[in-house]
Scaffold this motif. Structure first.
Motif, PDB file in Angstrom:
ATOM      1  N   TYR A 134      28.285  -2.870  38.468  1.00  0.00           N
ATOM      2  CA  TYR A 134      28.151  -2.827  37.017  1.00  0.00           C
ATOM      3  C   TYR A 134      26.774  -2.240  36.688  1.00  0.00           C
ATOM      4  O   TYR A 134      25.767  -2.959  36.690  1.00  0.00           O
ATOM      5  N   PRO A 135      26.698  -0.947  36.445  1.00  0.00           N
ATOM      6  CA  PRO A 135      25.392  -0.272  36.305  1.00  0.00           C
ATOM      7  C   PRO A 135      24.725  -0.591  34.974  1.00  0.00           C
ATOM      8  O   PRO A 135      24.977   0.047  33.956  1.00  0.00           O
ATOM      9  N   ARG A 136      23.846  -1.604  34.995  1.00  0.00           N
ATOM     10  CA  ARG A 136      23.180  -2.050  33.766  1.00  0.00           C
ATOM     11  C   ARG A 136      21.679  -1.849  33.873  1.00  0.00           C
ATOM     12  O   ARG A 136      21.101  -1.943  34.950  1.00  0.00           O
ATOM     13  N   ASP A 137      21.060  -1.615  32.714  1.00  0.00           N
ATOM     14  CA  ASP A 137      19.601  -1.589  32.686  1.00  0.00           C
ATOM     15  C   ASP A 137      19.094  -2.995  32.397  1.00  0.00           C
ATOM     16  O   ASP A 137      19.886  -3.954  32.323  1.00  0.00           O
ATOM     17  N   ALA A 138      17.795  -3.147  32.236  1.00  0.00           N
ATOM     18  CA  ALA A 138      17.203  -4.474  32.049  1.00  0.00           C
ATOM     19  C   ALA A 138      17.694  -5.153  30.778  1.00  0.00           C
ATOM     20  O   ALA A 138      17.688  -6.382  30.683  1.00  0.00           O
ATOM     21  N   SER A 139      18.165  -4.373  29.800  1.00  0.00           N
ATOM     22  CA  SER A 139      18.646  -4.947  28.544  1.00  0.00           C
ATOM     23  C   SER A 139      20.138  -5.272  28.581  1.00  0.00           C
ATOM     24  O   SER A 139      20.689  -5.769  27.601  1.00  0.00           O
ATOM     25  N   THR A 160      31.825  -6.093  31.156  1.00  0.00           N
ATOM     26  CA  THR A 160      32.658  -4.913  31.392  1.00  0.00           C
ATOM     27  C   THR A 160      32.972  -4.197  30.081  1.00  0.00           C
ATOM     28  O   THR A 160      32.923  -2.963  30.007  1.00  0.00           O
ATOM     29  N   ARG A 161      33.300  -4.970  29.057  1.00  0.00           N
ATOM     30  CA  ARG A 161      33.601  -4.367  27.745  1.00  0.00           C
ATOM     31  C   ARG A 161      32.413  -3.540  27.242  1.00  0.00           C
ATOM     32  O   ARG A 161      32.580  -2.404  26.775  1.00  0.00           O
ATOM     33  N   THR A 162      31.219  -4.098  27.333  1.00  0.00           N
ATOM     34  CA  THR A 162      30.027  -3.387  26.859  1.00  0.00           C
ATOM     35  C   THR A 162      29.838  -2.073  27.600  1.00  0.00           C
ATOM     36  O   THR A 162      29.648  -1.015  26.988  1.00  0.00           O
ATOM     37  N   LEU A 163      29.898  -2.116  28.928  1.00  0.00           N
ATOM     38  CA  LEU A 163      29.621  -0.922  29.727  1.00  0.00           C
ATOM     39  C   LEU A 163      30.704   0.139  29.555  1.00  0.00           C
ATOM     40  O   LEU A 163      30.412   1.332  29.429  1.00  0.00           O
ATOM     41  N   VAL A 164      31.973  -0.286  29.549  1.00  0.00           N
ATOM     42  CA  VAL A 164      33.063   0.681  29.412  1.00  0.00           C
ATOM     43  C   VAL A 164      33.057   1.306  28.014  1.00  0.00           C
ATOM     44  O   VAL A 164      33.266   2.515  27.857  1.00  0.00           O
ATOM     45  N   THR A 165      32.790   0.492  26.997  1.00  0.00           N
ATOM     46  CA  THR A 165      32.744   1.031  25.634  1.00  0.00           C
ATOM     47  C   THR A 165      31.599   2.025  25.489  1.00  0.00           C
ATOM     48  O   THR A 165      31.750   3.070  24.833  1.00  0.00           O
ATOM     49  N   GLU A 166      30.461   1.736  26.095  1.00  0.00           N
ATOM     50  CA  GLU A 166      29.344   2.677  26.041  1.00  0.00           C
ATOM     51  C   GLU A 166      29.654   3.942  26.805  1.00  0.00           C
ATOM     52  O   GLU A 166      29.273   5.050  26.383  1.00  0.00           O
ATOM     53  N   MET A 167      30.349   3.817  27.928  1.00  0.00           N
ATOM     54  CA  MET A 167      30.782   5.014  28.650  1.00  0.00           C
ATOM     55  C   MET A 167      31.750   5.828  27.804  1.00  0.00           C
ATOM     56  O   MET A 167      31.723   7.062  27.799  1.00  0.00           O
ATOM     57  N   LEU A 220      24.389   0.114  29.520  1.00  0.00           N
ATOM     58  CA  LEU A 220      24.705   1.086  30.549  1.00  0.00           C
ATOM     59  C   LEU A 220      23.439   1.765  31.067  1.00  0.00           C
ATOM     60  O   LEU A 220      22.604   2.230  30.284  1.00  0.00           O
ATOM     61  N   ALA A 221      23.309   1.835  32.379  1.00  0.00           N
ATOM     62  CA  ALA A 221      22.130   2.436  33.016  1.00  0.00           C
ATOM     63  C   ALA A 221      22.253   3.951  32.978  1.00  0.00           C
ATOM     64  O   ALA A 221      22.736   4.587  33.923  1.00  0.00           O
ATOM     65  N   LEU A 222      21.802   4.537  31.885  1.00  0.00           N
ATOM     66  CA  LEU A 222      21.935   5.983  31.702  1.00  0.00           C
ATOM     67  C   LEU A 222      21.062   6.773  32.657  1.00  0.00           C
ATOM     68  O   LEU A 222      21.283   7.977  32.853  1.00  0.00           O
ATOM     69  N   ASP A 223      20.070   6.128  33.259  1.00  0.00           N
ATOM     70  CA  ASP A 223      19.201   6.836  34.205  1.00  0.00           C
ATOM     71  C   ASP A 223      19.785   6.893  35.615  1.00  0.00           C
ATOM     72  O   ASP A 223      19.199   7.499  36.515  1.00  0.00           O
ATOM     73  N   SER A 224      20.949   6.275  35.822  1.00  0.00           N
ATOM     74  CA  SER A 224      21.603   6.328  37.132  1.00  0.00           C
ATOM     75  C   SER A 224      22.249   7.702  37.317  1.00  0.00           C
ATOM     76  O   SER A 224      23.072   8.112  36.499  1.00  0.00           O
ATOM     77  N   PRO A 225      21.910   8.431  38.397  1.00  0.00           N
ATOM     78  CA  PRO A 225      22.527   9.745  38.628  1.00  0.00           C
ATOM     79  C   PRO A 225      24.052   9.675  38.717  1.00  0.00           C
ATOM     80  O   PRO A 225      24.742  10.583  38.240  1.00  0.00           O
ATOM     81  N   ALA A 226      24.578   8.608  39.338  1.00  0.00           N
ATOM     82  CA  ALA A 226      26.031   8.480  39.474  1.00  0.00           C
ATOM     83  C   ALA A 226      26.681   8.284  38.104  1.00  0.00           C
ATOM     84  O   ALA A 226      27.728   8.868  37.810  1.00  0.00           O
ATOM     85  N   VAL A 227      26.062   7.437  37.273  1.00  0.00           N
ATOM     86  CA  VAL A 227      26.587   7.223  35.923  1.00  0.00           C
ATOM     87  C   VAL A 227      26.518   8.515  35.126  1.00  0.00           C
ATOM     88  O   VAL A 227      27.477   8.909  34.435  1.00  0.00           O
ATOM     89  N   ALA A 228      25.389   9.217  35.209  1.00  0.00           N
ATOM     90  CA  ALA A 228      25.233  10.475  34.475  1.00  0.00           C
ATOM     91  C   ALA A 228      26.292  11.488  34.889  1.00  0.00           C
ATOM     92  O   ALA A 228      26.838  12.221  34.047  1.00  0.00           O
TER      93      ALA A 228
END
Length: 512
Positions: free
Chosen positions: A153-158, A226-233, A161-169
């Motif tokens: 679950y690629p999350r930042d400190a807050s 999961t809802r937060t990360l998928v919705t942001e994606m 979604l961890a937008l700085d992750s190369p895989a996520v990007a």
């Protein structure tokens, strides 16, 4: 009556490998066969993270629910993670595998074997991303389950979604390109949630049918995460897609529990004796199993409650009890046990001093918990320690010690924060945190055997740990992705952790 394959195994010959044809020809020996006819099942469920836990847990509940309800629409497409290893092992077996259940004992009757047939397809995203997307988009698919571990679950400190992750990007870039094309691309997904988002986008474009996405990982409020990360994606696919995810996809919270250690060669030999067939997909598990799901579903699902699962309005009390009483204790025994040279959790739990430390941790976190309906938490806690002492399981301390930077915040540090807010400095939890820090710092047990650091932050952790022993605790508390400000900034807790770390390091320096 012994099967031909069983006689071959007894004679030391290479036995037939488990498959639908082998099962039809030789039978299942003394193992139980699938509860449903595998060929009758239609795929209606996709699982992301095809590891041992899913095969010993959700796949079993799903098969049992299908057997009781008579609903043949719950075959599973299992999707592996980083490698094709599990898919390659199960493909020649037509998705069949054995669950070897081991109770606390050494007699043959303390073990039982059962063949599971609910897995009706296997895929590896590195080569099968289009197939998985197609399955996620299919109207007949109404359930997605996931066991992708905390680090999936690629999350930042807050918590976003961890937008700085190369895989996520990379996954977001493909999704954004897909939104401007008439059909989805064949690019291999880089992350499980990226794969899920692209499958959801294909579903949105085709039928738009609702879907249940069910996280089965050890995260607090795993459905909400999961809802937060998928919705942001989903925003990368456009506002319309993001709004559809919000309205048509459910993300129920869950709690799962079953100890599933890595299978050993001895386990494989035992299973082959019981089955009479060779199984390259064997999983081992304890008899206990539990699955709690919040009653929040957007589409049809298996009748898991007929198989023993609990569907409830509020998972949180169950989840908190499991994370803090079971998982927190598991981590304590893993780090302190590994440092003492114990290979398994059972060996660590049999150490009177470590068992006392585990019981003290449980007593410490009990006041932070609200009892779930019908659950006696003190009895539940005692049962956990009894399960950990099961020597038949062989769950290794190193297996549990993996990914500590991801596990400790949800297993222990939330309870630390709650207790500090009440003015209580938790000594047992401080001992756990100190054990993790010393585990990272030393990298060796009391007998100088290597303790490999397997963690997504391994390089960062090694860098923080490197330096004078006296400053170890202060350096480790500088990890913002692990320690919250209320925990890291509490002088009483820092002092307690430092004292336990010094005691641990001192005892280890005098070991043989």
């Amino acid at each position: 009556m012994r099967t031909e394959a069983g006689l071959a195994a007894a004679a030391g010959q290479e036995s037939e490998r488990l498959s639908l044809s082998a099962l039809a020809a030789f039978g299942a020996g003394s193992a139980a066969g699938p509860a449903v006819e595998p060929r009758s099942l239609r795929i209606g469920m996709v699982h992301l993270g095809l590891g041992a836990f899913h095969r010993a847990h959700q796949a079993v509940y799903t098969e049992d629910a299908a057997a009781v309800s008579g609903d043949a629409g719950w075959g599973i497409l299992g999707v592996t993670g980083r490698t094709a290893k599990v898919a390659d092992a199960l493909q020649p077996q037509d998705g069949l595998y054995t669950v070897l259940t081991k109770a606390a004992g050494s007699r043959e009757e303390d073990s039982s074997a059962r063949i599971i047939g609910s897995l009706r397809g296997v895929a590896f995203p590195g080569r099968d991303t289009p197939r998985v997307i197609q399955a996620l988009a299919a109207r007949e698919t109404t359930v997605v389950t996931m066991t992708i571990t905390e680090k999936g679950y690629p999350r930042d400190a807050s918590g976003h979604l961890a937008l700085d992750s190369p895989a996520v990007a990379a996954d977001l870039a493909v999704l954004e390109r897909d939104s401007r094309r008439p059909a989805n691309s064949d690019d291999a997904a880089r992350t499980p949630l990226g794969l899920l988002a692209r499958g959801l986008f294909a579903r949105y474009r085709s039928s738009g049918a609702p879907l249940n996405v069910i996280s089965c990982d050890n995260l607090s409020a795993n459905g909400s995460v999961t809802r937060t990360l998928v919705t942001e994606m989903a925003a990368a696919g456009g506002a319309g897609f993001r709004d559809w995810v919000r309205e048509s996809v459910s993300f129920p919270d869950t709690m799962v529990d079953r100890i599933v250690p890595a299978a050993t060669e001895a386990d494989r030999r035992e299973a082959q004796t019981l089955l009479g067939l060779r199984d390259e997909g064997l999983v081992v598990a304890e008899p206990f199993g539990q699955w709690i799901l919040s009653d929040d579903f957007a589409a049809r699902r298996p009748a898991w409650e007929l198989a023993g699962a609990v569907v409830t309005r509020d998972v949180r009390p169950f989840e908190a009890a499991k994370l803090r009483l079971l998982n927190g204790t598991h981590s304590l025994l893993a780090y302190l046990g590994a440092l003492r040279g114990y290979r398994t959790i059972a060996e660590a739990a049999a150490d009177e001093e470590l068992a006392a430390a585990a019981a003290a941790l449980q007593a410490e976190v009990l006041p932070t918990l609200s009892p779930p309906p019908g659950v006696d938490l003190a009895e539940y806690a005692a049962g956990i320690l009894a399960r950990f002492r099961n020597p038949a399981l062989g769950h290794t301390t190193l297996q549990v010690a993996m990914d500590g930077s991801q596990k400790l915040p949800v297993r222990a540090l939330g309870a630390v924060e709650d207790l500090l807010a009440r003015g209580v400095v938790p000594e047992a939890l401080a001992r756990l945190v100190a054990g993790w820090m010393v585990f990272v710092y030393r990298g060796r047990d009391a007998f100088a055997n290597e303790l490999p650091l397997q963690d997504p932050l391994a390089e960062v952790l090694a860098g923080k740990a490197r330096g004078p022993q006296g400053g170890l605790v202060d350096r480790m508390f500088e990890l913002p992705g692990v320690f919250s400000a209320p925990v890291a900034g509490n002088p009483g807790f820092r002092t307690a952790v430092a004292a336990h770390a010094a005691e641990l390091l001192g005892s280890l320096s005098h070991s043989p």
